[in-house]
Design a protein around this motif. Sequence first.
Motif, PDB file in Angstrom:
ATOM      1  N   ASP A  52       0.845  -1.191   0.000  1.00 38.60           N
ATOM      2  CA  ASP A  52       0.000   0.000   0.000  1.00 38.60           C
ATOM      3  C   ASP A  52       0.882   1.243   0.000  1.00 38.60           C
ATOM      4  O   ASP A  52       2.115   1.159   0.035  1.00 38.60           O
TER       5      ASP A  52
ATOM      6  N   GLU B 175      -3.091  10.691   2.865  1.00 34.92           N
ATOM      7  CA  GLU B 175      -3.987   9.548   2.973  1.00 34.92           C
ATOM      8  C   GLU B 175      -3.442   8.430   2.110  1.00 34.92           C
ATOM      9  O   GLU B 175      -2.466   8.602   1.372  1.00 34.92           O
TER      10      GLU B 175
ATOM     11  N   ARG C  90      -6.725   4.269  -1.007  1.00 38.25           N
ATOM     12  CA  ARG C  90      -8.056   3.726  -0.735  1.00 38.25           C
ATOM     13  C   ARG C  90      -8.390   3.756   0.748  1.00 38.25           C
ATOM     14  O   ARG C  90      -9.276   3.027   1.203  1.00 38.25           O
ATOM     15  N   SER C  91      -7.714   4.619   1.520  1.00 39.03           N
ATOM     16  CA  SER C  91      -7.892   4.536   2.969  1.00 39.03           C
ATOM     17  C   SER C  91      -7.481   5.830   3.656  1.00 39.03           C
ATOM     18  O   SER C  91      -6.844   6.705   3.060  1.00 39.03           O
ATOM     19  N   THR C  92      -7.855   5.924   4.930  1.00 41.37           N
ATOM     20  CA  THR C  92      -7.483   7.037   5.797  1.00 41.37           C
ATOM     21  C   THR C  92      -6.387   6.571   6.741  1.00 41.37           C
ATOM     22  O   THR C  92      -6.431   5.453   7.258  1.00 41.37           O
TER      23      THR C  92
ATOM     24  N   GLY D 297     -13.043  10.425   5.750  1.00 38.05           N
ATOM     25  CA  GLY D 297     -13.205   8.979   5.893  1.00 38.05           C
ATOM     26  C   GLY D 297     -14.418   8.621   6.732  1.00 38.05           C
ATOM     27  O   GLY D 297     -14.492   8.972   7.911  1.00 38.05           O
TER      28      GLY D 297
ATOM     29  N   THR E 155     -15.286   5.630   7.800  1.00 36.34           N
ATOM     30  CA  THR E 155     -14.913   4.660   8.831  1.00 36.34           C
ATOM     31  C   THR E 155     -14.081   5.324   9.922  1.00 36.34           C
ATOM     32  O   THR E 155     -14.252   5.040  11.110  1.00 36.34           O
ATOM     33  N   GLN E 156     -13.191   6.228   9.518  1.00 34.65           N
ATOM     34  CA  GLN E 156     -12.412   6.971  10.520  1.00 34.65           C
ATOM     35  C   GLN E 156     -13.329   7.808  11.399  1.00 34.65           C
ATOM     36  O   GLN E 156     -13.150   7.868  12.626  1.00 34.65           O
TER      37      GLN E 156
ATOM     38  N   MET F 174      -4.291   1.795   8.353  1.00 35.21           N
ATOM     39  CA  MET F 174      -4.990   2.246   7.158  1.00 35.21           C
ATOM     40  C   MET F 174      -6.448   1.828   7.345  1.00 35.21           C
ATOM     41  O   MET F 174      -6.765   0.632   7.412  1.00 35.21           O
TER      42      MET F 174
ATOM     43  N   SER G  66     -10.500   1.821   6.321  1.00 36.89           N
ATOM     44  CA  SER G  66     -11.433   1.962   5.203  1.00 36.89           C
ATOM     45  C   SER G  66     -12.649   1.075   5.447  1.00 36.89           C
ATOM     46  O   SER G  66     -12.651   0.225   6.336  1.00 36.89           O
TER      47      SER G  66
ATOM     48  N   THR H 229     -11.854  -2.940   4.057  1.00 36.38           N
ATOM     49  CA  THR H 229     -10.688  -3.525   4.722  1.00 36.38           C
ATOM     50  C   THR H 229     -10.783  -3.371   6.229  1.00 36.38           C
ATOM     51  O   THR H 229     -10.267  -4.190   6.977  1.00 36.38           O
TER      52      THR H 229
END
Length: 290
Positions: A172, A184, A187-189, A210, A212-213, A245, A247, A250
């Motif tokens: 990643d 970032e 694909r993620s925070t 994000g 999820t974050q 990471m 998301s 994931t």
Amino acid sequence: MSDAVLVTLDHEVRDADAPLLYADDLAVVRGDGVFETLLVRGGRALKVEPHLSRLVMSARALALPMQGLDEWRLAIDLAVEQWGSEREGAMRLVLTRGRESGGDPTAFVTIGAVAGRILDARRDGVSVLTLARGYSVDLSASAPWQLLGSKTLSYATNMAALRYAATLGADDVIFVSSEGNVLEGPRSTVVIARDKTLLTPPPEHGILPGTTQQALYEVATGRGFRCEYAALRPADLITAEGVWMISSVTMAARVRKIDGLVLPEPPLADEIVKLVDLAVETAGSESAEA
């Protein structure tokens, strides 16, 4: 035959193996569209409302015509019903400007199997490279047409960064601004821990907010954590008591190696995973169910 579900915004279940887009759809020829990705678990699409809110925000930034949210909710319900409750799935909500020759926007919902790389990242963590993103943290304010902070279909740069990282043995990427600030992942925070404090870069730096974050912060605050937005540098990643990471599909992938440097096992590793799991299960509890 693919193991997937496809539902259009007229609430028709389509054959996922049959053609859907026209060759001149602007998603294909221009990447002109937006999307969201959700986790499906236990017969539910998780965090539906936060994702719909962000879909609206992204569509507004692109001046895309947006169908009513109830239409999306019904399509989500129908897709989840078709997928079932026995396994996880990765859901996408896709909205494009439609055909270059004119007509209505293209909008649909899909569900497919969770990729093996995602299951590996959840279990084993990831190794990452820090790569230059090529812009300043001030770009979002000075050049809003760059669409920073919107989840668009124009992912060519993100995917190129991931392919480059793979050639060097990394899983990643963490992007860094021209000033050297952590941004970032493709694909993620990025979230780091310092004792009982969680930190993530501020959205004002041109980062996609994000979902999820944000859900993690809500849950963690109620569990005695301080949750903050702060400018971070790569050195902060190295000295942190854990880097993740974060998301929607994931969930929490622990960063175990940065630029070749192995990071120690975080003391809060198990707790963060449980908090993220709780966050995605409880956020937007009003969301669609099968």
